[in-house]
Structure formats: C-alpha cells, structure tokens
Design a protein around this motif. Sequence first.
Motif, PDB file in Angstrom:
ATOM      1  N   TYR A 211       1.625  14.715   9.242  1.00  0.00           N
ATOM      2  CA  TYR A 211       1.290  14.183   8.166  1.00  0.00           C
ATOM      3  C   TYR A 211       2.581  14.985   7.769  1.00  0.00           C
ATOM      4  N   ASP A 212       3.287  16.273   8.016  1.00  0.00           N
ATOM      5  CA  ASP A 212       5.052  16.516   7.588  1.00  0.00           C
ATOM      6  C   ASP A 212       5.610  15.966   8.214  1.00  0.00           C
ATOM      7  N   GLU A 213       6.034  15.242   8.972  1.00  0.00           N
ATOM      8  CA  GLU A 213       6.997  14.643  10.018  1.00  0.00           C
ATOM      9  C   GLU A 213       6.803  13.227   9.229  1.00  0.00           C
ATOM     10  N   CYS A 214       5.663  12.736   8.247  1.00  0.00           N
ATOM     11  CA  CYS A 214       5.244  11.631   8.005  1.00  0.00           C
ATOM     12  C   CYS A 214       6.001  11.589   5.773  1.00  0.00           C
ATOM     13  N   GLY A 215       5.726  13.672   5.495  1.00  0.00           N
ATOM     14  CA  GLY A 215       6.521  13.626   4.222  1.00  0.00           C
ATOM     15  C   GLY A 215       5.222  13.560   3.598  1.00  0.00           C
ATOM     16  N   LEU A 216       4.258  13.263   4.180  1.00  0.00           N
ATOM     17  CA  LEU A 216       3.120  13.840   3.399  1.00  0.00           C
ATOM     18  C   LEU A 216       2.409  15.046   3.181  1.00  0.00           C
ATOM     19  N   LEU A 217       2.295  15.835   3.590  1.00  0.00           N
ATOM     20  CA  LEU A 217       1.850  17.145   3.520  1.00  0.00           C
ATOM     21  C   LEU A 217       2.683  18.452   4.373  1.00  0.00           C
ATOM     22  N   VAL A 218       3.840  18.254   3.780  1.00  0.00           N
ATOM     23  CA  VAL A 218       5.420  19.491   3.328  1.00  0.00           C
ATOM     24  C   VAL A 218       4.325  20.957   3.992  1.00  0.00           C
ATOM     25  N   PRO A 219       4.674  21.425   5.148  1.00  0.00           N
ATOM     26  CA  PRO A 219       4.327  22.849   4.708  1.00  0.00           C
ATOM     27  C   PRO A 219       5.354  24.131   4.086  1.00  0.00           C
TER      28      PRO A 219
ATOM     29  N   ARG B 235      -7.166  17.354   1.203  1.00  0.00           N
ATOM     30  CA  ARG B 235      -8.786  16.601   1.378  1.00  0.00           C
ATOM     31  C   ARG B 235      -8.343  15.409   0.843  1.00  0.00           C
ATOM     32  N   LEU B 236      -7.086  14.781  -0.174  1.00  0.00           N
ATOM     33  CA  LEU B 236      -7.067  14.241   0.068  1.00  0.00           C
ATOM     34  C   LEU B 236      -6.732  12.387   0.221  1.00  0.00           C
ATOM     35  N   ILE B 237      -5.875  13.468   1.834  1.00  0.00           N
ATOM     36  CA  ILE B 237      -5.683  12.679   2.847  1.00  0.00           C
ATOM     37  C   ILE B 237      -6.444  12.655   4.359  1.00  0.00           C
ATOM     38  N   VAL B 238      -7.069  13.653   3.598  1.00  0.00           N
ATOM     39  CA  VAL B 238      -8.722  14.014   4.882  1.00  0.00           C
ATOM     40  C   VAL B 238      -9.492  12.102   4.520  1.00  0.00           C
ATOM     41  N   GLY B 239      -9.544  12.360   3.017  1.00  0.00           N
ATOM     42  CA  GLY B 239     -10.782  10.972   2.396  1.00  0.00           C
ATOM     43  C   GLY B 239      -9.952  10.296   2.712  1.00  0.00           C
ATOM     44  N   MET B 240      -8.751   9.913   2.438  1.00  0.00           N
ATOM     45  CA  MET B 240      -7.935   8.586   2.727  1.00  0.00           C
ATOM     46  C   MET B 240      -8.217   6.954   4.080  1.00  0.00           C
ATOM     47  N   ARG B 241      -7.801   9.077   5.350  1.00  0.00           N
ATOM     48  CA  ARG B 241      -7.548   8.528   6.386  1.00  0.00           C
ATOM     49  C   ARG B 241      -9.055   8.297   6.918  1.00  0.00           C
TER      50      ARG B 241
ATOM     51  N   ARG C 108      -4.141   4.229  -8.993  1.00  0.00           N
ATOM     52  CA  ARG C 108      -5.797   3.406  -8.266  1.00  0.00           C
ATOM     53  C   ARG C 108      -5.572   1.767  -8.233  1.00  0.00           C
ATOM     54  N   ALA C 109      -4.412   1.283  -8.823  1.00  0.00           N
ATOM     55  CA  ALA C 109      -4.213   0.378  -8.220  1.00  0.00           C
ATOM     56  C   ALA C 109      -3.590  -0.317  -6.523  1.00  0.00           C
ATOM     57  N   ALA C 110      -3.047   0.809  -6.053  1.00  0.00           N
ATOM     58  CA  ALA C 110      -2.459   0.894  -4.711  1.00  0.00           C
ATOM     59  C   ALA C 110      -4.016   0.999  -3.983  1.00  0.00           C
ATOM     60  N   LEU C 111      -5.283   1.581  -4.392  1.00  0.00           N
ATOM     61  CA  LEU C 111      -6.144   1.866  -3.647  1.00  0.00           C
ATOM     62  C   LEU C 111      -7.238   0.172  -3.612  1.00  0.00           C
ATOM     63  N   ALA C 112      -6.652  -0.002  -5.090  1.00  0.00           N
ATOM     64  CA  ALA C 112      -7.717  -0.827  -5.394  1.00  0.00           C
ATOM     65  C   ALA C 112      -7.602  -2.674  -4.712  1.00  0.00           C
TER      66      ALA C 112
ATOM     67  N   THR D 249       0.429   3.063   1.865  1.00  0.00           N
ATOM     68  CA  THR D 249      -0.304   3.629   0.790  1.00  0.00           C
ATOM     69  C   THR D 249      -0.891   5.154   0.163  1.00  0.00           C
ATOM     70  N   MET D 250      -1.217   5.605   1.460  1.00  0.00           N
ATOM     71  CA  MET D 250      -1.400   7.265   0.970  1.00  0.00           C
ATOM     72  C   MET D 250       0.062   7.421   0.053  1.00  0.00           C
ATOM     73  N   ARG D 251       0.996   7.357   0.646  1.00  0.00           N
ATOM     74  CA  ARG D 251       2.217   7.948   0.349  1.00  0.00           C
ATOM     75  C   ARG D 251       2.234   7.672  -1.731  1.00  0.00           C
ATOM     76  N   VAL D 252       1.070   6.724  -1.838  1.00  0.00           N
ATOM     77  CA  VAL D 252       2.149   5.996  -3.647  1.00  0.00           C
ATOM     78  C   VAL D 252       1.012   6.787  -3.858  1.00  0.00           C
ATOM     79  N   VAL D 253      -0.493   7.069  -3.131  1.00  0.00           N
ATOM     80  CA  VAL D 253      -1.079   7.065  -4.497  1.00  0.00           C
ATOM     81  C   VAL D 253      -1.181   9.158  -4.149  1.00  0.00           C
ATOM     82  N   LEU D 254      -0.625   9.908  -3.197  1.00  0.00           N
ATOM     83  CA  LEU D 254      -0.428  11.222  -3.204  1.00  0.00           C
ATOM     84  C   LEU D 254       0.866  11.356  -4.783  1.00  0.00           C
ATOM     85  N   ASP D 255       2.145  10.818  -4.650  1.00  0.00           N
ATOM     86  CA  ASP D 255       3.163  10.684  -6.045  1.00  0.00           C
ATOM     87  C   ASP D 255       2.868  10.046  -6.995  1.00  0.00           C
ATOM     88  N   SER D 256       2.265   9.490  -6.942  1.00  0.00           N
ATOM     89  CA  SER D 256       2.656   8.388  -8.219  1.00  0.00           C
ATOM     90  C   SER D 256       1.354   8.562  -9.511  1.00  0.00           C
ATOM     91  N   PRO D 257       1.348   8.258 -10.404  1.00  0.00           N
ATOM     92  CA  PRO D 257       1.043   8.480 -11.754  1.00  0.00           C
ATOM     93  C   PRO D 257      -0.612   8.013 -10.930  1.00  0.00           C
TER      94      PRO D 257
END
Length: 347
Positions: free
Chosen positions: A25-33, A54-60, A81-85, A68-76
Amino acid sequence: MDEPLLTIGAFARAVGLTASALRHYDECGLLVPAEVDSGTGYRYYTPELADRARLIVGMREAGVPIETMRVVLDSPAGEARAALAGFLEDQSARTARAEEAVRGVLAAVDAGPAARPALVELSGPVLAAAIRQVRHAAESDPASELASVLIDVGGAGVDVVATNRYWMAVRELPAVAEGDGGRAVLPLPDAAALADRLDAIAIAELRIADGTLTLAAQELGRDTTYPAHRLVLAGLEPAVTRAVLSKADLLAGLDAAAYAEVDLFLGDQARLRSPHTAEQSDVRGVVTGPSTRLRLGTALFGRALAACLGDEVQLAVTAPDRPVVVTSPYQPGFTALVMPVRHDSQG
C-alpha cells in the motif's frame, strides 16, 4: 515529530495487516509511512495513520479495487460515497451473473453428459415380426399409455416390448448399437404402420433420441413413461418348478375350460381344469421340481401361448402369486410374463 513512531511490525499488528501488505500500500500511495530511514529503508508509522489503515482493511475485505480505495480515501465525502455506491452496483451485477453461471453449471452437472442418440442397424422384416409378435400384450384401450409398443435400444441390441400390466411380451433382437441407448414408445397404430414399412426394408437404420424414433426421415413416438422391463426381468426370482409342455394341448385345454379362469396343475401329470366344473384335460410334457397349482386368466395365458413359436412352451414358476415366465425353446429371444390370478390354496 511529537507523535511516537511505530515500526512496521508493530503497526501491522495494531491495524490487522501484514508487513508485506503495508509495503504494497506504500508503493501504491494509499498508506505512506510517516518516516522512512534513509540508511536502512525501515518504515515507521504514527498512530494517526491507523484510521486510514483500518478503512483500507475494510475495503480490502469487501474486494474494493485500489483505484476506488484511492477515491474513497482522498476525496470529499460525497465523492467517496458515490465511488462506493458504484462499486456495490457493479458487485451486485457480477454476483447476479455468477449465480446465473453457477445455476447453469449445476444443471449441467445434474443432467450429466449430454446423451448421444442411439443408432442401430438391423433387419427390417425381423423387427417387423417382433413388433407383431409382442403387440398383443399391449393395452387395448386407445386412451391408455400402454396401448403402445416400446422400442428400446441398449448395449446388447434392441428390445421390443408390450404390456398391459397383467402380462408382458419381450422380444430381444441382437444388434450392434452406437450412442448411449434410447427408447421410443409407439402408439399401436404407429407401431403397426412401422411394421408394414419395415417389411420392405432389408436393413433398417434407426435413430432414437429424446423419445423419438426416426426411420428414413419419419419420426415416431410420444412423450410418455413406460415400465422398466429390464428391471422387471432382472428382478425375477429363481424358478422352483419348470415345465416343457405341448402348446397344442394347452390351447385345447383353455378352449375346453370355457371360463375366464383356468387352473394349471404341474406335477407328475400336467393338466388343466376349470375351477367351476369338473372339466379337465391332460397336457403332454415334462415337469421338474415341486408340484404346484396356478390359476391363470384364460385369455391372457392364451395370448402368451400364441405368441410363442413352435410346438412346445417352457414355463418357469416361482410361486402361485408370482409372474409365470413363458418362453419358447424354438426362439430364445422371446419372453412372456403372465400374472396368475389370486386363489386359495385348496384343490
């Protein structure tokens, strides 16, 4: 940095991810140390990153893709919500397609391999004679499903069968068949017409599939159940008493009895006797096994005898209330089963 730093191992245990997953997830830029040691490359995390992890764990666990994780984590929140729907809608469609595919596979498994049509070649006149030989055992009421003749192709050849449940006639015709076997039930008029056609066909090529018999592009047969004659024959108990008797004497005795039922005594001397009069007649032949008495329907027994070729018939008897097996020493491929009439044991 005021917040304490956690090693990758400690942080992985705290959030429920493996160290390798955290590196991914660090390499993907989702969870940078929070910090990476330039000398050793060790990753360090702060407690505030735990919520994002923990949000990443739930989506995983839900199967949400990385983008889609990237949109959920880094967007308003609205965009998240729209991405998850959208993900749920796609997931529901995939689930529906998967269920449909699985149902199709299960149906194919339950049905087994697709049956190959039965293909067989045999003498047309011989098959015609077999149809005419057994058809007298069929039910006479045209409305009955048993007012028909069964053509059954199996590994050993072709069985031609008719029954009205009180007696059954089976003619076995040796033939080399291809495919997985098949059976066709022909109403009596169709069976008679088929026999007439077969008289003029030296070698008949039959195809049976889905209950339909095809001969020279003509299709015959109706969708109906029919007694499993092979199971009936295989389930017969061993004979206790056997007899080889004169067919002419038996037919004459049936005529002389002049009643719907007749008693057949098998012992040192075989004889027929009317159960209502003293009229009786001797029957020439040989009987082996214990003496027995059978009560038989005169018309049914007479038809079974008439269907047998030759001057003698063979009887195999298990018990007075079990089917009598009638065969001909002159035609091994023919068998008739005749049900006795229930009666008391006196006489």
